[in-house]
Design a protein around this motif. Structure first.
Motif, mmCIF file in Angstrom:
data_model
loop_
_atom_site.group_PDB
_atom_site.id
_atom_site.type_symbol
_atom_site.label_atom_id
_atom_site.label_comp_id
_atom_site.label_asym_id
_atom_site.label_seq_id
_atom_site.Cartn_x
_atom_site.Cartn_y
_atom_site.Cartn_z
ATOM 1 N N SER A 1 1.402 -1.050 0.092
ATOM 2 C CA SER A 1 -0.030 -0.421 -0.428
ATOM 3 C C SER A 1 0.136 1.344 0.417
ATOM 4 C CB SER A 1 -0.881 -0.236 0.878
ATOM 5 O OG SER A 1 -0.209 -0.504 2.751
ATOM 6 N N ALA A 2 2.070 0.846 1.171
ATOM 7 C CA ALA A 2 3.072 2.384 1.071
ATOM 8 C C ALA A 2 3.472 2.512 -0.403
ATOM 9 C CB ALA A 2 4.389 1.596 1.204
ATOM 10 N N ILE A 3 3.748 1.904 -1.528
ATOM 11 C CA ILE A 3 4.831 1.814 -2.528
ATOM 12 C C ILE A 3 3.287 2.051 -3.767
ATOM 13 C CG2 ILE A 3 5.181 0.456 -4.874
ATOM 14 C CD1 ILE A 3 6.949 -1.342 -2.555
ATOM 15 N N GLU B 1 0.487 8.847 -6.962
ATOM 16 C CA GLU B 1 1.733 9.749 -6.990
ATOM 17 C C GLU B 1 2.294 10.297 -8.136
ATOM 18 O OE1 GLU B 1 3.907 11.727 -3.988
ATOM 19 O OE2 GLU B 1 2.486 11.268 -2.331
ATOM 20 N N VAL B 2 3.451 9.793 -8.592
ATOM 21 C CA VAL B 2 4.493 9.705 -9.873
ATOM 22 C C VAL B 2 2.672 9.672 -11.272
ATOM 23 C CG1 VAL B 2 5.640 8.932 -11.354
ATOM 24 C CG2 VAL B 2 5.506 8.906 -9.299
ATOM 25 N N ILE B 3 2.102 8.482 -11.076
ATOM 26 C CA ILE B 3 1.359 8.851 -12.438
ATOM 27 C C ILE B 3 0.168 9.877 -11.991
ATOM 28 C CG2 ILE B 3 -1.451 7.507 -12.964
ATOM 29 C CD1 ILE B 3 0.309 5.670 -11.993
ATOM 30 N N ALA B 4 0.002 10.721 -10.972
ATOM 31 C CA ALA B 4 -0.949 11.789 -11.202
ATOM 32 C C ALA B 4 -0.002 13.037 -11.563
ATOM 33 C CB ALA B 4 -1.213 12.162 -9.819
ATOM 34 N N ALA B 5 1.136 12.480 -11.686
ATOM 35 C CA ALA B 5 2.241 13.812 -12.023
ATOM 36 C C ALA B 5 2.465 13.914 -12.948
ATOM 37 C CB ALA B 5 2.993 14.042 -10.845
ATOM 38 N N ASN B 6 2.618 12.649 -14.276
ATOM 39 C CA ASN B 6 2.821 12.465 -15.262
ATOM 40 C C ASN B 6 1.974 11.470 -16.448
ATOM 41 O OD1 ASN B 6 5.858 13.090 -14.864
ATOM 42 N ND2 ASN B 6 5.475 11.672 -12.945
ATOM 43 N N PRO B 7 0.944 13.061 -16.473
ATOM 44 C CA PRO B 7 -0.166 12.348 -17.409
ATOM 45 C C PRO B 7 -0.443 12.173 -18.661
ATOM 46 C CG PRO B 7 -0.727 14.477 -17.452
ATOM 47 C CD PRO B 7 0.885 14.151 -16.018
ATOM 48 N N LYS B 8 0.894 12.164 -19.226
ATOM 49 C CA LYS B 8 1.926 12.348 -20.783
ATOM 50 C C LYS B 8 2.490 11.435 -20.764
ATOM 51 C CE LYS B 8 4.540 15.024 -23.047
ATOM 52 N NZ LYS B 8 5.153 16.093 -23.549
ATOM 53 N N GLN B 9 2.867 10.896 -20.258
ATOM 54 C CA GLN B 9 3.557 9.335 -19.715
ATOM 55 C C GLN B 9 2.450 8.728 -19.926
ATOM 56 O OE1 GLN B 9 4.626 11.859 -18.773
ATOM 57 N NE2 GLN B 9 7.094 12.053 -19.171
ATOM 58 N N VAL B 10 1.395 8.392 -19.426
ATOM 59 C CA VAL B 10 0.753 7.630 -18.672
ATOM 60 C C VAL B 10 -0.072 7.248 -20.061
ATOM 61 C CG1 VAL B 10 -1.557 7.300 -18.199
ATOM 62 C CG2 VAL B 10 0.256 7.880 -17.197
ATOM 63 N N GLU B 11 -0.186 7.973 -21.063
ATOM 64 C CA GLU B 11 -1.232 8.486 -22.195
ATOM 65 C C GLU B 11 -0.145 7.695 -23.315
ATOM 66 O OE1 GLU B 11 -2.414 12.048 -24.441
ATOM 67 O OE2 GLU B 11 -3.145 12.146 -22.253
ATOM 68 N N GLN B 12 0.956 8.082 -23.065
ATOM 69 C CA GLN B 12 2.124 7.219 -24.668
ATOM 70 C C GLN B 12 1.768 5.509 -24.206
ATOM 71 O OE1 GLN B 12 5.711 8.855 -23.063
ATOM 72 N NE2 GLN B 12 5.805 10.587 -25.336
ATOM 73 N N VAL C 1 10.090 6.323 -9.013
ATOM 74 C CA VAL C 1 9.315 5.629 -7.829
ATOM 75 C C VAL C 1 10.440 5.501 -7.132
ATOM 76 C CG1 VAL C 1 7.762 4.178 -6.482
ATOM 77 C CG2 VAL C 1 7.346 4.991 -8.046
ATOM 78 N N MET C 2 11.357 5.058 -7.371
ATOM 79 C CA MET C 2 12.938 4.173 -7.382
ATOM 80 C C MET C 2 12.869 5.588 -6.387
ATOM 81 S SD MET C 2 13.816 1.759 -5.787
ATOM 82 C CE MET C 2 14.456 0.060 -7.038
ATOM 83 N N ARG C 3 12.680 6.495 -6.586
ATOM 84 C CA ARG C 3 13.793 7.612 -6.778
ATOM 85 C C ARG C 3 12.890 8.880 -5.444
ATOM 86 N NH1 ARG C 3 14.873 12.580 -11.060
ATOM 87 N NH2 ARG C 3 16.273 10.812 -11.589
ATOM 88 N N ALA C 4 11.605 8.378 -5.423
ATOM 89 C CA ALA C 4 10.912 9.142 -4.536
ATOM 90 C C ALA C 4 11.460 8.470 -2.634
ATOM 91 C CB ALA C 4 9.301 8.991 -4.808
ATOM 92 N N SER C 5 11.685 7.383 -3.337
ATOM 93 C CA SER C 5 11.542 6.011 -2.519
ATOM 94 C C SER C 5 13.065 6.164 -1.471
ATOM 95 C CB SER C 5 11.336 4.800 -2.150
ATOM 96 O OG SER C 5 12.124 4.226 -3.078
ATOM 97 N N LYS C 6 13.722 6.716 -2.379
ATOM 98 C CA LYS C 6 14.914 6.931 -1.970
ATOM 99 C C LYS C 6 15.955 5.212 -1.656
ATOM 100 C CE LYS C 6 15.187 10.519 0.711
ATOM 101 N NZ LYS C 6 13.920 11.113 1.008
ATOM 102 N N GLY C 7 15.245 4.570 -3.308
ATOM 103 C CA GLY C 7 16.586 3.379 -3.481
ATOM 104 C C GLY C 7 15.069 3.062 -2.456
ATOM 105 N N GLN C 8 14.500 2.665 -1.793
ATOM 106 C CA GLN C 8 13.991 1.396 -1.038
ATOM 107 C C GLN C 8 13.337 1.147 -0.927
ATOM 108 O OE1 GLN C 8 14.036 3.582 2.908
ATOM 109 N NE2 GLN C 8 16.244 3.578 2.814
ATOM 110 N N ALA C 9 12.264 1.600 -1.526
ATOM 111 C CA ALA C 9 10.396 0.185 -2.214
ATOM 112 C C ALA C 9 11.558 -1.231 -3.110
ATOM 113 C CB ALA C 9 9.867 0.530 -3.837
#
Ligand code: ZN
Length: 491
Positions: free
Chosen positions: A433-435, A441-452, A468-476
């Motif tokens: 659930s955390a991941i 969040e990342v999906i919401a911030a990048n609609p263009k990539q989702v469309e692609q 997401v890996m960056r957002a999790s500081k490499g811990q996901a």
């Protein structure tokens, strides 16, 4: 270079013909014909006895181990071993040869008709023939420098007298200085695998003389050859051959004749010098050594040697490519020495993913060693540490970013990977659930990539994983993250 005046058009009319004679000191405990220690670096004239000093009445006794090593080397370079070979006296006078002759082999050497394959510039393989491999003894050393009266005197160190040698003579099959270096590289590698010599060029345990001539391309006969001696590194051999080829072309182009002679390479000046006109073979007045019976290599002795022959570098590379799926270039690095290849294979066999072990060893660890200019033996990370790291990565328990950070710590603190991992065990987020929250969040911030992605460009998934890996500081947890990203994007 003398050939500054030669245009490439002129040089390209000629073909060089090169043959190499390689002397290799065998790693026996004692000398070839006496019980003196065969050791480099002892105090001068301490490893000597009446036999190797050539005192009257002293008789040689052949060292069986030297025969075993010569046989191993012969088999490794695909030679036929002669059942009955003859030792001969090669007579010449030199201050460091007190006997006045060298025990060698002449028309019946221990082995003949071998070959080794070398890679060519265009990625093909070329077979270089080996005329013969014969056994002989080394001479002593004249010391011309380093003493207060060196200007007027020469000192002699006879420790090297009687050291067992093999001489390996190639066919004149080599056509370029690069090919000569490839041949020597392969030959040295094979000899090191058989462990018959340490092949240390600085200490003189591998020495090379080159016979070189040039002829007009297409000419039926070889030109007159010169022998280049005193070349003690592969780099110098290449330079000496390049120099000598151009020198000979220049002589011929100027209307002269190449002399048959021995020339010495002077590394400081980058040129060869005439040393003496070449003695003909009969000048040595070879005759059978009366103090030694014919050497018999029995079929049993030969088959024992065959059993001792290790897997040789070329075969080992081919097997490692097939068995572990490593790239040809990586296989080359992994087999650079038998010891290194052994350690890699012992470790890789116990790993989940041997190719991953090779990758970490050569790139992550190898890259750091190279940057620090230190050898594999000095690496803080052991093979076992690399296997653990590869397994953790393979199981998705650490990300590649975390792994890089852990390796950095290993190198900073000089600690092995298992200890560093235990202490700094990176936190991993394995809570879906955390991941998922981070992915949303990342999906919401990048609609263009989702469309692609939804338009069919599936590789965009990697972009989201990275974010997401960056957002999790490499811990996901990487495996879980990959799975959840795909699920979310599809949904
Ligand atoms: Zn001795």
């Amino acid at each position: 270079m003398p050939a500054a005046a030669l245009s490439p058009e002129i040089v390209s009319k000629y073909e060089p013909v090169i043959g190499l004679e390689v002397h290799v000191q065998l790693l026996t405990a004692t000398k070839a014909f006496c019980g003196c220690a065969n050791r480099f670096g002892s105090a001068p004239n301490t490893n000597v006895c009446p036999v190797c000093l050539g005192l009257p009445g002293a008789l040689p006794v052949l060292n069986e181990r030297a025969v075993e090593f010569a046989t191993l080397a012969a088999l490794a370079i695909n030679c036929e071993v002669r059942e009955r070979s003859i030792f001969a006296r090669k007579n010449y006078f030199y201050p460091d040869l007190p006997k006045g002759y060298q025990i060698s082999q002449y028309d019946k050497p221990i082995a003949e008709h071998g070959w080794i394959d070398v890679p060519t510039a265009d990625g093909e393989t070329k077979r270089i023939g080996i005329t013969r491999l014969h056994m002989e003894e080394d001479a002593g050393k004249s010391l011309h420098d380093g003493f207060s009266d060196s200007a007027t005197r020469t000192y002699l160190d006879l420790n090297r007298c009687g050291t067992p040698l093999i001489e390996i003579v190639s066919e004149p099959d080599i056509r370029t200085p690069m090919e000569a270096v490839e041949y020597l590289t392969r030959l040295k590698e094979i000899l090191l695998y058989t462990a018959v010599s340490d092949c240390n060029m600085e200490e003189g345990s591998l020495r090379c003389d080159a016979n070189v001539s040039v002829r007009l391309k297409g000419a039926p006969k070889f030109g007159t050859k010169a022998e280049v001696k005193n070349v003690n590194s592969f780099r110098f051999i290449r330079q000496a051959l390049e120099y000598e080829i151009e020198r000979q072309i220049e002589v011929i182009e100027a209307g002269g004749r190449v002399m048959q002679e021995t020339r010495l390479w002077n590394a400081a000046e980058g040129r060869t010098y005439s040393m003496r006109s070449k003695e003909q073979a009969h000048d040595y007045r070879y005759f059978p050594e009366p103090d030694l019976p014919p050497l018999i290599v029995s079929p049993e002795f030969l088959s024992t040697a065959r059993e001792k022959l290790p897997e040789l570098p070329e075969a080992r590379r081919a097997r490692m490519i097939a068995e572990y799926g490593v790239a040809a270039k990586d296989a080359q690095t992994l087999t650079a020495s038998r010891e290194f290849a052994d350690r890699f294979e012992a470790a890789a066999r116990g790993a989940r993913n041997p190719r991953g072990v090779a990758n970490l060893l050569l790139n992550e660890v190898g890259g750091r060693l190279k940057a620090l200019d230190i050898e594999q033996e000095q690496s803080p990370v052991s093979m076992a540490g690399i296997v653990l790291a590869a397994d953790l990565l393979d199981e998705g328990k650490i990300s590649s970013k975390q792994l890089k950070q852990l390796f950095d710590v290993c190198f900073e603190k000089g600690e092995d990977f298992p200890a560093v991992y235990e202490r700094e065990k990176p936190e991993q987020i394995t809570d879906s659930s955390a991941i998922e929250a981070m992915i949303d969040e990342v999906i919401a911030a990048n609609p263009k990539q989702v469309e692609q992605y939804r338009a069919g460009k599936k590789t965009v998934a990697g972009f989201f994983v990275g974010q997401v890996m960056r957002a999790s500081k490499g811990q996901a947890n990487p495996a879980l993250l990959n799975e959840l990203v795909a699920k979310k994007l599809e949904g």
